[in-house]
Design a protein around this motif. Structure first.
Motif, PDB file in Angstrom:
ATOM      1  N   PHE A 146      -8.099   5.132   5.276  1.00 15.40           N
ATOM      2  CA  PHE A 146      -7.789   3.707   5.295  1.00 15.40           C
ATOM      3  C   PHE A 146      -7.373   3.204   6.680  1.00 15.40           C
ATOM      4  O   PHE A 146      -7.279   2.007   6.896  1.00 15.40           O
ATOM      5  N   HIS A 199      -6.125   9.167   8.233  1.00 17.78           N
ATOM      6  CA  HIS A 199      -6.386   8.784   6.845  1.00 17.78           C
ATOM      7  C   HIS A 199      -7.611   7.864   6.787  1.00 17.78           C
ATOM      8  O   HIS A 199      -7.896   7.136   7.727  1.00 17.78           O
ATOM      9  N   HIS A 230       3.626  11.691   0.015  1.00 16.24           N
ATOM     10  CA  HIS A 230       3.343  10.342  -0.475  1.00 16.24           C
ATOM     11  C   HIS A 230       4.090   9.362   0.417  1.00 16.24           C
ATOM     12  O   HIS A 230       5.301   9.466   0.584  1.00 16.24           O
ATOM     13  N   ILE A 272       0.826  -1.201   0.000  1.00 14.85           N
ATOM     14  CA  ILE A 272       0.000   0.000   0.000  1.00 14.85           C
ATOM     15  C   ILE A 272       0.862   1.253   0.000  1.00 14.85           C
ATOM     16  O   ILE A 272       1.969   1.263   0.530  1.00 14.85           O
ATOM     17  N   SER A 273       0.348   2.283  -0.626  1.00 16.58           N
ATOM     18  CA  SER A 273       0.941   3.616  -0.543  1.00 16.58           C
ATOM     19  C   SER A 273      -0.215   4.604  -0.478  1.00 16.58           C
ATOM     20  O   SER A 273      -1.259   4.398  -1.101  1.00 16.58           O
ATOM     21  N   ILE A 274      -0.026   5.664   0.303  1.00 13.91           N
ATOM     22  CA  ILE A 274      -1.097   6.638   0.516  1.00 13.91           C
ATOM     23  C   ILE A 274      -0.533   8.045   0.427  1.00 13.91           C
ATOM     24  O   ILE A 274       0.673   8.256   0.510  1.00 13.91           O
ATOM     25  N   ASN A 275      -1.419   9.011   0.273  1.00  9.60           N
ATOM     26  CA  ASN A 275      -1.065  10.424   0.325  1.00  9.60           C
ATOM     27  C   ASN A 275      -1.722  11.012   1.569  1.00  9.60           C
ATOM     28  O   ASN A 275      -2.910  10.787   1.818  1.00  9.60           O
TER      29      ASN A 275
END
Length: 125
Positions: free
Chosen positions: A52, A50, A23, A11-14
């Protein structure tokens, strides 16, 4: 305080930190899933707010460091070297323990340098 966040997938999120977008890419694991260990309180708060967080991202339990290390010798304040079978095992240990990117750990010299920065020594048998 250092916190570790885990996910069952890569996973990667901003996130917004201090008015700017950042990022964040979690470190993938060989057998699936990913994790991220950070000690920046502002970034931790951003991740925990966030959308998520709580579903796809969870906070791993915080482990309290023991008062004295079991690997310290009684006569000296030098840590005993950890024993590994391969250099890849050392790389995985460092990446998972301290969240160091595996791209920084390409050669034995780079791995030894990062290990020394964290007060660790190792031997391969």
């Amino acid at each position: 305080m250092q916190k570790t966040y885990t996910s069952k997938s890569e996973i990667s999120i901003n996130v917004r930190v201090g008015g700017r977008m950042r990022h964040i890419a979690f470190v993938p694991h060989t057998l699936g899933g990913s994790s991220l260990t950070i000690d920046d309180p502002a970034l931790q708060e951003a991740i925990e707010h966030h959308r998520f967080f709580g579903t796809r991202i969870t906070a791993a339990p915080v482990e309290q460091a023991p008062a004295t290390s079991t690997m310290e010798t009684e006569t000296e304040n030098v840590l005993a070297p950890l024993t590994f079978g391969t250099l890849t095992e050392v790389k995985d240990y460092i990446a998972e323990r301290w969240g160091v990117s595996r791209t920084v750990l390409r050669t034995r010299a780079q791995i030894e340098t990062v290990a020394a920065e964290h007060g660790m020594s190792f031997q391969i048998v």
